[in-house]
Design an enzyme around this catalytic site. Structure first.
Site, PDB file in Angstrom:
ATOM      1  N   ASP A   1     -10.829   3.188   3.922  1.00  0.00           N
ATOM      2  CA  ASP A   1     -11.412   1.872   3.768  1.00  0.00           C
ATOM      3  C   ASP A   1     -12.722   1.753   3.802  1.00  0.00           C
ATOM      4  O   ASP A   1     -13.270   0.624   3.495  1.00  0.00           O
ATOM      5  CB  ASP A   1     -10.887   1.209   5.188  1.00  0.00           C
ATOM      6  CG  ASP A   1      -9.914   0.483   5.187  1.00  0.00           C
ATOM      7  OD1 ASP A   1      -9.282  -0.182   4.137  1.00  0.00           O
ATOM      8  OD2 ASP A   1      -8.876   0.155   6.158  1.00  0.00           O
TER       9      ASP A   1
ATOM     10  N   GLN B   1      -4.610  -1.287   9.379  1.00  0.00           N
ATOM     11  CA  GLN B   1      -4.870  -2.455   8.974  1.00  0.00           C
ATOM     12  C   GLN B   1      -5.471  -3.638   9.893  1.00  0.00           C
ATOM     13  O   GLN B   1      -5.095  -3.673  11.051  1.00  0.00           O
ATOM     14  CB  GLN B   1      -3.006  -3.210   8.621  1.00  0.00           C
ATOM     15  CG  GLN B   1      -3.079  -4.552   7.909  1.00  0.00           C
ATOM     16  CD  GLN B   1      -3.639  -4.377   6.518  1.00  0.00           C
ATOM     17  OE1 GLN B   1      -3.799  -3.409   5.793  1.00  0.00           O
ATOM     18  NE2 GLN B   1      -4.054  -5.515   5.851  1.00  0.00           N
TER      19      GLN B   1
ATOM     20  N   LYS C   1       0.934  -1.303  -0.051  1.00  0.00           N
ATOM     21  CA  LYS C   1      -0.067   0.122  -0.051  1.00  0.00           C
ATOM     22  C   LYS C   1       0.894   1.346  -0.029  1.00  0.00           C
ATOM     23  O   LYS C   1       0.668   2.245  -0.610  1.00  0.00           O
ATOM     24  CB  LYS C   1      -0.848  -0.055   1.214  1.00  0.00           C
ATOM     25  CG  LYS C   1      -2.103  -1.162   0.952  1.00  0.00           C
ATOM     26  CD  LYS C   1      -2.839  -1.298   2.440  1.00  0.00           C
ATOM     27  CE  LYS C   1      -3.841  -2.341   2.107  1.00  0.00           C
ATOM     28  NZ  LYS C   1      -4.592  -2.896   3.255  1.00  0.00           N
TER      29      LYS C   1
HETATM   30  N1  GUN Z   1      -7.021  -6.648   6.140  1.00  0.00           N
HETATM   31  C1  GUN Z   1      -7.358  -7.123   4.817  1.00  0.00           C
HETATM   32  N2  GUN Z   1      -7.984  -6.442   3.844  1.00  0.00           N
HETATM   33  C2  GUN Z   1      -7.962  -5.196   4.722  1.00  0.00           C
HETATM   34  C3  GUN Z   1      -8.508  -3.779   4.061  1.00  0.00           C
HETATM   35  O1  GUN Z   1      -8.954  -3.661   2.767  1.00  0.00           O
HETATM   36  N3  GUN Z   1      -8.445  -2.783   4.794  1.00  0.00           N
HETATM   37  C4  GUN Z   1      -7.789  -3.098   6.013  1.00  0.00           C
HETATM   38  N4  GUN Z   1      -7.629  -1.923   6.839  1.00  0.00           N
HETATM   39  N5  GUN Z   1      -7.222  -4.157   6.448  1.00  0.00           N
HETATM   40  C5  GUN Z   1      -7.527  -5.212   5.755  1.00  0.00           C
END
Ligand code: GUN
Length: 280
Positions: free
Chosen positions: A120, A97, A53
């Protein structure tokens, strides 16, 4: 029939190019979009995801910070970090995350994020906005899956879409997005009886369970569109999705690969959401 592949890498590259151009235009006006990614603990998969990311953000010119916090970070310390990022004018998007260590209440943390920075799309304000069709941030994975369906020019109106999985991150928002496009939507889950029969009536199947071979060829109508959100490892340690790819490919009209399908699209849509947050 051999299904056509929907290439997530190619689509994501196109989206990233568009974001790059818009970031250049914003920077010319003196504004740099900023994304903060918060990682608590050392979960190996999460470490890989967050580094992707951050790297993606840098590629498109978005300023990014990775906030690494120890696995034993208290909930109060994490909430204070979120509050500091809420108040940081250089940060337009905040991503914490998931999953978080068990001693931290994830919902409490998500609720602490300013909805205007919730790239998100997990905050109830954004989930609610999606549910009632108001503007807001959409979760990146189902948003990416919708972009993949859009890329093949499929009009979802009146089509039967079956979503397998009911998570807040994928299944529920995916169903809402399909519904907003006037599809007839069925959500299946672990307690669903007759999954095979339901899937056989689907024009679109979205598999978001996190288990290998949930969708097999005998569950797919000829020509159906199959979107695989799964990310698993098979017995040989190879990445695979929820769909029995080789067999389903012989029946479906379109199919997404794993890897190179929904994964890169999820990452691309995070950049889209961050740019949107910066423009708001
Ligand atoms: N863990 C797995 N997928 C995601 C996501 O799209 N966002 C976040 N914050 N954590 C995740």
């Amino acid at each position: 029939m051999t299904a056509k592949l929907i290439d997530g890498n190619a689509l994501a590259a196109q989206i990233k190019l568009e974001v790059t151009q818009q970031v250049i235009a914003l920077k010319a006006k003196g504004m740099t979009p900023g994304l903060a990614v918060v990682l608590v603990g050392e979960d190996p998969a999460s470490q890989v995801y967050v580094s992707h990311k951050v790297k993606d953000s840098e590629q498109v010119g978005i300023y990014s910070v990775l906030e690494r916090m120890a696995a034993d970070t208290t909930e109060a310390t994490l909430l204070a970090k979120v509050e500091a990022l809420n108040n940081d004018p250089a940060i337009h998007g905040i991503l914490v995350q998931m999953p978080l260590p068990k001693h931290i209440d994830s919902q409490k943390v998500i609720s602490a994020i300013n909805p205007a920075k919730d790239v998100d799309g997990f905050h109830v304000a954004n989930a609610g906005a999606l549910a009632v069709g108001l503007p807001g941030f959409w979760p990146c994975t189902p948003y990416g899956a919708m972009k993949m369906i859009e890329s093949i020019g499929l009009n979802l109106r009146g089509k039967h879409a079956v979503v397998i999985g009911r998570s807040n991150i994928v299944g529920k928002p995916m169903a809402q997005m399909l519904l907003n496009q006037s599809a007839t939507v069925t959500i299946c889950h672990s307690a669903t009886v007759n999954l095979k029969e339901i899937c056989l009536t689907a024009d679109v199947i979205v598999a978001a369970v996190g288990k290998q071979n949930v969708v097999t060829a005998d569950m797919v109508k000829a020509g159906a569109v199959v979107i695989d959100v799964g990310m698993n490892r098979n017995a040989a340690g190879k990445l695979c999705g929820d769909v029995d790819f080789d067999a389903v490919r012989a029946v479906a009209g379109y199919i997404t690969p794993v890897p190179g399908g929904v994964g890169p699209m999820t990452r691309a849509l995070l950049l889209v959401n961050t740019l949107k947050a910066a423009c708001a």
